[in-house]
Design an enzyme around this catalytic site. Structure first.
Site, PDB file in Angstrom:
ATOM      1  N   LYS A  56       0.884  -1.083  -0.072  1.00  0.00           N
ATOM      2  CA  LYS A  56       0.099  -0.083   0.205  1.00  0.00           C
ATOM      3  C   LYS A  56       1.044   1.237  -0.063  1.00  0.00           C
ATOM      4  O   LYS A  56       1.884   1.382   0.669  1.00  0.00           O
ATOM      5  CB  LYS A  56      -1.052  -0.039   1.248  1.00  0.00           C
ATOM      6  CG  LYS A  56      -1.708   1.166   1.602  1.00  0.00           C
ATOM      7  CD  LYS A  56      -2.736   0.657   2.694  1.00  0.00           C
ATOM      8  CE  LYS A  56      -3.728   1.891   2.855  1.00  0.00           C
ATOM      9  NZ  LYS A  56      -4.593   1.585   3.899  1.00  0.00           N
ATOM     10  N   SER A 133      -9.384   1.622   3.338  1.00  0.00           N
ATOM     11  CA  SER A 133      -8.477   2.415   2.580  1.00  0.00           C
ATOM     12  C   SER A 133      -7.091   1.390   1.586  1.00  0.00           C
ATOM     13  O   SER A 133      -6.597   2.042   0.866  1.00  0.00           O
ATOM     14  CB  SER A 133      -7.505   3.436   3.168  1.00  0.00           C
ATOM     15  OG  SER A 133      -6.798   2.857   4.302  1.00  0.00           O
ATOM     16  N   SER A 157      -9.428  -1.291   7.533  1.00  0.00           N
ATOM     17  CA  SER A 157      -9.087  -1.087   6.212  1.00  0.00           C
ATOM     18  C   SER A 157      -8.409  -2.569   5.633  1.00  0.00           C
ATOM     19  O   SER A 157      -8.101  -2.576   4.494  1.00  0.00           O
ATOM     20  CB  SER A 157      -8.094  -0.095   6.034  1.00  0.00           C
ATOM     21  OG  SER A 157      -8.816   1.375   6.135  1.00  0.00           O
TER      22      SER A 157
END
Length: 426
Positions: A56, A133, A157
């Site tokens: 990420k 996210s 998330s």
């Protein structure tokens, strides 16, 4: 194709065309940051040798800007000087880094619809959001672009995208894995997590990231003797979700003991505790990013801007009251679990919302989601999401919460239980 692109192309223009041109040619899912990608070979030997992973875009990778989902953030920060320790640990264990994945802006969302970079494709639920996210990481693993991927979990998330995309995902005990070299959001809740397509790899990655000698860190599935069922959590799920998850709860009871039904919220409702979570989170977010926002005045997407504006209205009195209540909540849950029980609950209240859902529909859904995910967050406990059920052909996860620092034993149970489920499906 995401909803922003569909609308733009209907009008004869695609503002994401330049971004698409910058994406790696192998990224048909829009999962990776539209920029040059780090591709770094891992050690020739190690427990993860031969596997690939993505990170990420809140994890530092040496020589690359950590963009955190916002162009103004990316423009204002220099390339990282070194890898985040989690990235380095995975490389040392033999895994190959294949790229950095899209995140919602500053990791402050659960939808996975990036205003600036588009919505990664959820291959297992076409036309539906991947969840955020850690949206790009989940989309990349679900679509086979990486064997596993690093994400983060502050308010859900990892657990929510895992449920929406049909993946295994772990939010570890708060503090078990270092957050050095990872953009903070709300440090009192932030954790490093990861996604896989199978439970065995989820556990192997855990053996590397959770620390300790490999032979000692894989845990034991036999630790667990009791099953707790959070009735108030299941009450938040849609009727279709409850029906789809029920057979798997029954199989858990066959493996352990008949479930003891409890209320996760001893007082009030889970929605009340969700608001306490949000008040604490808001105070921490503004302490972390408020000065940068005030100085930079970044361009946020409308929903993200609204969220930061709201966070700025939460007072210290509200935060202090919520922090005090949190400690009582965590103590009670620890007492209920003891050292031999798992708490069962839905990973999400239902399947992923459609990409065409209205803002109002997503806000209502978010409230139910956070009412579920705040349980482990407030109590600082590990939670694994297992991709067991389907509704309307779309994935839905079942979750298990374990006592603090029992992550390895939780992963061992998840692998053993899901291996049994796979045999039953054959």
């Amino acid at each position: 194709m995401n909803d922003q692109k569909q609308a733009a192309e209907t009008d004869g223009a695609n503002p994401f065309a330049a971004l698409d041109a910058g994406r790696p040619p192998w990224d048909a899912l829009g999962a990776f940051v539209p920029a040059p990608q780090p591709q770094i070979a891992g050690s020739a030997t190690g427990p993860l040798a031969g596997s690939t992973f993505a990170a990420k875009d809140i994890f530092d990778v040496a020589g690359f800007v950590t963009g955190c989902g916002n162009p103004d953030w990316a423009r204002g920060h220099a390339p990282a000087e070194r890898h985040a320790p989690t990235v380095q640990t995975l490389l040392d264990a033999g895994a190959e880094l294949v790229g950095k994945t899209i995140t919602d802006e500053l990791a402050y969302s659960l939808n996975g619809q990036s205003f600036h970079y588009g919505t990664p494709t959820n291959v297992n639920a076409p036309g539906r959001i991947p969840g955020g996210s850690s949206s790009g990481s989940a989309a990349a693993v679900a679509g086979g672009l990486a064997d596993f991927a690093l994400g983060s979990d502050t308010g859900g998330s990892i657990r929510v995208p895992a449920s929406y995309c049909g993946l295994y995902g772990l939010r570890p005990t708060h503090g078990r894995i270092t957050l050095e070299g990872v953009m903070p959001l709300a440090p009192g809740f932030d954790t490093v997590g990861w996604f896989t397509r199978d439970a065995a790899l989820l556990r192997r990655v855990g053996g590397v990231l959770l620390g300790g000698p490999q032979a000692e860190s894989l845990g034991s599935a036999g630790r667990w003797k009791r099953l707790l069922l959070a009735e108030d959590a299941f009450a938040l799920a849609t009727p279709a979700a409850q029906a789809a998850l029920a057979p798997f709860v029954g199989r858990l009871e066959q493996r352990l003991l008949p479930a003891e039904k409890i209320a996760a919220a001893e007082t009030g409702t889970l929605a009340d505790w969700m608001w306490r979570f949000r008040h604490i989170q808001a105070r921490e977010i503004m302490a972390t990013h408020g000065a940068w926002i005030a100085e930079t005045k970044p361009s946020f997407g409308p929903e993200t801007q609204e969220r930061f504006d709201w966070a700025a209205t939460i007072t210290e009195d509200q935060g202090a009251s919520a922090r005090e209540a949190r400690e009582g909540f965590a103590k009670r849950l620890a007492e209920l679990l003891g050292d031999d029980a798992l708490l069962c609950l839905p990973s999400a209240p239902g399947i992923a919302p459609r990409t065409t859902s209205t803002a109002e529909e997503l806000v209502a859904h978010r409230g139910a989601v956070l009412s579920l995910t705040s349980i482990a967050g407030l109590a600082r406990l590990p939670q694994v999401s297992l991709p067991l059920a389907k509704v309307e052909g779309c994935p839905l996860g079942l979750s298990l919460i374990a006592p603090a620092d029992c992550d390895e034993d939780l992963l061992a149970f998840a692998e053993a239980f899901c291996a049994t489920e796979e045999r039953l499906d054959i």
